[in-house]
Design a protein around this motif. Structure first.
Motif, PDB file in Angstrom:
ATOM      1  N   SER A  26       0.858  -1.159   0.009  1.00 31.42           N
ATOM      2  CA  SER A  26       0.040   0.013   0.218  1.00 31.42           C
ATOM      3  C   SER A  26       0.907   1.310   0.039  1.00 31.42           C
ATOM      4  O   SER A  26       1.759   1.399   0.763  1.00 31.42           O
ATOM      5  CB  SER A  26      -0.774  -0.033   1.110  1.00 31.42           C
ATOM      6  OG  SER A  26      -1.707   1.263   1.268  1.00 31.42           O
ATOM      7  N   ILE A  27       0.631   2.078  -0.920  1.00 30.24           N
ATOM      8  CA  ILE A  27       1.770   3.213  -1.142  1.00 30.24           C
ATOM      9  C   ILE A  27       0.785   4.313  -1.009  1.00 30.24           C
ATOM     10  O   ILE A  27       0.036   4.777  -1.589  1.00 30.24           O
ATOM     11  CB  ILE A  27       2.235   3.087  -2.612  1.00 30.24           C
ATOM     12  CG1 ILE A  27       2.903   1.831  -2.754  1.00 30.24           C
ATOM     13  CG2 ILE A  27       3.239   4.476  -2.953  1.00 30.24           C
ATOM     14  CD1 ILE A  27       3.194   1.505  -4.353  1.00 30.24           C
ATOM     15  N   VAL A  28       1.528   5.196  -0.461  1.00 30.57           N
ATOM     16  CA  VAL A  28       0.906   6.731  -0.089  1.00 30.57           C
ATOM     17  C   VAL A  28       1.776   7.702  -0.910  1.00 30.57           C
ATOM     18  O   VAL A  28       2.864   7.768  -0.349  1.00 30.57           O
ATOM     19  CB  VAL A  28       0.608   7.082   1.368  1.00 30.57           C
ATOM     20  CG1 VAL A  28       0.060   8.400   1.403  1.00 30.57           C
ATOM     21  CG2 VAL A  28      -0.273   6.044   1.722  1.00 30.57           C
ATOM     22  N   LEU A  29       1.107   8.650  -1.580  1.00 30.87           N
ATOM     23  CA  LEU A  29       2.209   9.578  -2.309  1.00 30.87           C
ATOM     24  C   LEU A  29       1.540  10.975  -1.939  1.00 30.87           C
ATOM     25  O   LEU A  29       0.650  11.308  -1.394  1.00 30.87           O
ATOM     26  CB  LEU A  29       2.024   9.379  -3.662  1.00 30.87           C
ATOM     27  CG  LEU A  29       2.117   8.115  -4.508  1.00 30.87           C
ATOM     28  CD1 LEU A  29       1.841   8.100  -5.887  1.00 30.87           C
ATOM     29  CD2 LEU A  29       3.480   7.686  -4.149  1.00 30.87           C
ATOM     30  N   ASP A  30       2.491  11.899  -2.314  1.00 32.79           N
ATOM     31  CA  ASP A  30       2.282  13.439  -1.817  1.00 32.79           C
ATOM     32  C   ASP A  30       1.344  14.080  -2.683  1.00 32.79           C
ATOM     33  O   ASP A  30       0.687  14.969  -2.327  1.00 32.79           O
ATOM     34  CB  ASP A  30       3.437  14.207  -1.692  1.00 32.79           C
ATOM     35  CG  ASP A  30       4.322  14.476  -3.069  1.00 32.79           C
ATOM     36  OD1 ASP A  30       4.141  13.447  -3.783  1.00 32.79           O
ATOM     37  OD2 ASP A  30       5.040  15.260  -3.028  1.00 32.79           O
ATOM     38  N   ARG A  31       1.122  13.356  -3.986  1.00 35.84           N
ATOM     39  CA  ARG A  31       0.200  13.968  -4.899  1.00 35.84           C
ATOM     40  C   ARG A  31      -0.033  12.773  -5.961  1.00 35.84           C
ATOM     41  O   ARG A  31       0.738  11.647  -6.179  1.00 35.84           O
ATOM     42  CB  ARG A  31       0.860  15.142  -5.762  1.00 35.84           C
ATOM     43  CG  ARG A  31       2.299  14.771  -6.299  1.00 35.84           C
ATOM     44  CD  ARG A  31       2.907  16.064  -6.598  1.00 35.84           C
ATOM     45  NE  ARG A  31       2.138  17.072  -7.267  1.00 35.84           N
ATOM     46  CZ  ARG A  31       2.400  17.407  -8.559  1.00 35.84           C
ATOM     47  NH1 ARG A  31       3.183  16.623  -9.296  1.00 35.84           N
ATOM     48  NH2 ARG A  31       1.781  18.348  -9.097  1.00 35.84           N
ATOM     49  N   THR A  32      -1.237  12.797  -6.515  1.00 32.60           N
ATOM     50  CA  THR A  32      -1.687  11.557  -7.175  1.00 32.60           C
ATOM     51  C   THR A  32      -2.782  12.186  -8.340  1.00 32.60           C
ATOM     52  O   THR A  32      -3.666  13.016  -8.199  1.00 32.60           O
ATOM     53  CB  THR A  32      -2.250  10.365  -6.440  1.00 32.60           C
ATOM     54  OG1 THR A  32      -2.272   9.253  -7.509  1.00 32.60           O
ATOM     55  CG2 THR A  32      -3.343  10.713  -5.844  1.00 32.60           C
ATOM     56  N   LEU A  33      -2.438  11.353  -9.469  1.00 37.92           N
ATOM     57  CA  LEU A  33      -3.800  11.377 -10.568  1.00 37.92           C
ATOM     58  C   LEU A  33      -4.531  10.189 -10.430  1.00 37.92           C
ATOM     59  O   LEU A  33      -5.749  10.157 -11.078  1.00 37.92           O
ATOM     60  CB  LEU A  33      -3.159  11.448 -12.013  1.00 37.92           C
ATOM     61  CG  LEU A  33      -2.744  12.735 -12.513  1.00 37.92           C
ATOM     62  CD1 LEU A  33      -2.114  12.555 -13.910  1.00 37.92           C
ATOM     63  CD2 LEU A  33      -3.834  13.693 -12.776  1.00 37.92           C
ATOM     64  N   PHE A  34      -4.337   9.143  -9.633  1.00 38.93           N
ATOM     65  CA  PHE A  34      -5.126   8.043  -9.382  1.00 38.93           C
ATOM     66  C   PHE A  34      -6.334   8.293  -8.609  1.00 38.93           C
ATOM     67  O   PHE A  34      -6.416   8.544  -7.439  1.00 38.93           O
ATOM     68  CB  PHE A  34      -4.265   6.963  -8.643  1.00 38.93           C
ATOM     69  CG  PHE A  34      -3.092   6.328  -9.774  1.00 38.93           C
ATOM     70  CD1 PHE A  34      -3.457   4.928 -10.233  1.00 38.93           C
ATOM     71  CD2 PHE A  34      -2.062   6.725  -9.583  1.00 38.93           C
ATOM     72  CE1 PHE A  34      -2.574   4.314 -11.232  1.00 38.93           C
ATOM     73  CE2 PHE A  34      -1.118   6.157 -10.603  1.00 38.93           C
ATOM     74  CZ  PHE A  34      -1.354   5.033 -11.179  1.00 38.93           C
ATOM     75  N   TYR A  35      -7.439   8.008  -9.473  1.00 36.57           N
ATOM     76  CA  TYR A  35      -8.891   8.157  -8.472  1.00 36.57           C
ATOM     77  C   TYR A  35      -9.187   7.130  -7.505  1.00 36.57           C
ATOM     78  O   TYR A  35      -9.165   5.950  -8.210  1.00 36.57           O
ATOM     79  CB  TYR A  35      -9.790   8.595  -9.809  1.00 36.57           C
ATOM     80  CG  TYR A  35     -11.126   8.920  -9.286  1.00 36.57           C
ATOM     81  CD1 TYR A  35     -11.545  10.150  -8.734  1.00 36.57           C
ATOM     82  CD2 TYR A  35     -12.046   7.979  -8.845  1.00 36.57           C
ATOM     83  CE1 TYR A  35     -12.643  10.415  -8.076  1.00 36.57           C
ATOM     84  CE2 TYR A  35     -13.349   8.389  -8.130  1.00 36.57           C
ATOM     85  CZ  TYR A  35     -13.560   9.589  -7.901  1.00 36.57           C
ATOM     86  OH  TYR A  35     -14.691  10.068  -7.266  1.00 36.57           O
ATOM     87  N   PRO A  36      -9.547   7.423  -6.422  1.00 38.89           N
ATOM     88  CA  PRO A  36      -9.750   6.095  -5.628  1.00 38.89           C
ATOM     89  C   PRO A  36     -11.339   5.788  -5.821  1.00 38.89           C
ATOM     90  O   PRO A  36     -12.087   6.729  -6.130  1.00 38.89           O
ATOM     91  CB  PRO A  36      -9.561   6.851  -4.272  1.00 38.89           C
ATOM     92  CG  PRO A  36      -9.986   8.091  -4.331  1.00 38.89           C
ATOM     93  CD  PRO A  36      -9.381   8.693  -5.897  1.00 38.89           C
ATOM     94  N   THR A  37     -11.826   4.627  -5.662  1.00 38.03           N
ATOM     95  CA  THR A  37     -13.187   4.318  -5.568  1.00 38.03           C
ATOM     96  C   THR A  37     -14.022   5.329  -4.744  1.00 38.03           C
ATOM     97  O   THR A  37     -13.748   5.422  -3.748  1.00 38.03           O
ATOM     98  CB  THR A  37     -13.329   2.951  -5.222  1.00 38.03           C
ATOM     99  OG1 THR A  37     -12.482   1.931  -6.145  1.00 38.03           O
ATOM    100  CG2 THR A  37     -14.993   2.367  -5.294  1.00 38.03           C
ATOM    101  N   SER A  38     -14.991   5.770  -5.443  1.00 35.66           N
ATOM    102  CA  SER A  38     -15.618   6.753  -4.563  1.00 35.66           C
ATOM    103  C   SER A  38     -17.122   7.217  -5.433  1.00 35.66           C
ATOM    104  O   SER A  38     -16.783   7.661  -6.610  1.00 35.66           O
ATOM    105  CB  SER A  38     -15.161   7.869  -4.165  1.00 35.66           C
ATOM    106  OG  SER A  38     -15.678   9.064  -3.483  1.00 35.66           O
TER     107      SER A  38
END
Length: 238
Positions: A26-38
């Motif tokens: 499980s990776i946490v980034l400071d910024r992302t374009l990956f949309y989480p299920t929501s």
């Protein structure tokens, strides 16, 4: 807190980021374009290019404001390491098209059919479904709704986002058309709105196309009776 680049650049495909943490895949980034299920929209997938090779992201989740990129195996990443992310654009774009289509259908029902409301929806990779509160629904009514929605699609209306304060949002009737949505607005300091010019606006946390013409052709798949006041339409886009 991860910067949500998918809100400010819905057409973005690649990005650079730094690793905050990486544990148990499980990776946490400071910024992302990956949309989480929501909110009925599925998560993005794609890859993270790192020093030790490509990491395939198969799931993205958000818990208590933390966006977790789930890899398909063990990862070797250190805090502060730089990565380059690439989302599966074809998958993201179809989700955007379907999400805007759901909003258009919702707008048609809300504007033109006061005896029913859209009460929920779910987007998939190859179709979507919407639920209505109509007591009675048939093929003729759904055909009429889809025809009116298609007129909006073909009109080439601009779709854009804006933000307003919670106090402003609470003064706008119908900004959220579900009870969970209304409860969420009461908790948010800033409310994000997706607006289709001169047609519809709703509180929303998903990604959308920039022009209704990008939605394409709406095709009815089936109508289901899920009980009194609960009817379901499944459709696909061509």
């Amino acid at each position: 807190m991860t910067e949500k680049l998918y809100y400010t650049d819905m057409y973005g495909r690649e990005f650079d980021a730094s690793v905050i943490s990486a544990e148990n895949g499980s990776i946490v980034l400071d910024r992302t374009l990956f949309y989480p299920t929501s909110g009925g929209q599925p998560n993005d997938t794609g890859i993270l290019k790192a020093t030790n090779g490509d990491i395939h992201i198969v799931d993205v989740r958000q818990e208590d404001g933390t966006i977790m990129h789930i890899a398909d195996g063990r990862v070797d990443l250190a805090s502060g390491e730089k990565v380059h992310g690439i989302i599966d654009w074809e998958k993201r774009y179809i989700h955007m098209r379907y999400h805007t289509a759901v909003h258009i259908i919702d707008g048609v029902v809300n504007n033109d059919y006061k005896n029913g409301l859209l009460t929920g929806g779910q987007i998939y990779d190859d179709h979507a479904r919407v639920d209505f509160s109509f007591d009675i629904i048939d093929k003729d009514l759904i055909t009429e709704i889809i025809s009116r929605a298609q007129d909006i699609v073909n009109s080439g209306l601009k779709v854009f986002q804006r933000e307003i304060t919670r106090s402003e949002a609470l003064k706008i009737p119908g900004l959220s058309r579900t009870e969970p949505g209304r409860q969420l607005i009461e908790k948010l300091p800033v409310v994000r709105i997706i607006e289709i010019e001169n047609f519809d606006f709703q509180a929303d946390g998903g990604t959308h196309v920039a022009n209704t013409k990008e939605v394409g052709q709406i095709e009815m798949l089936k109508i289901e009776n899920k009980g009194k006041g609960h009817k379901r339409l499944s459709f696909r886009l061509n």
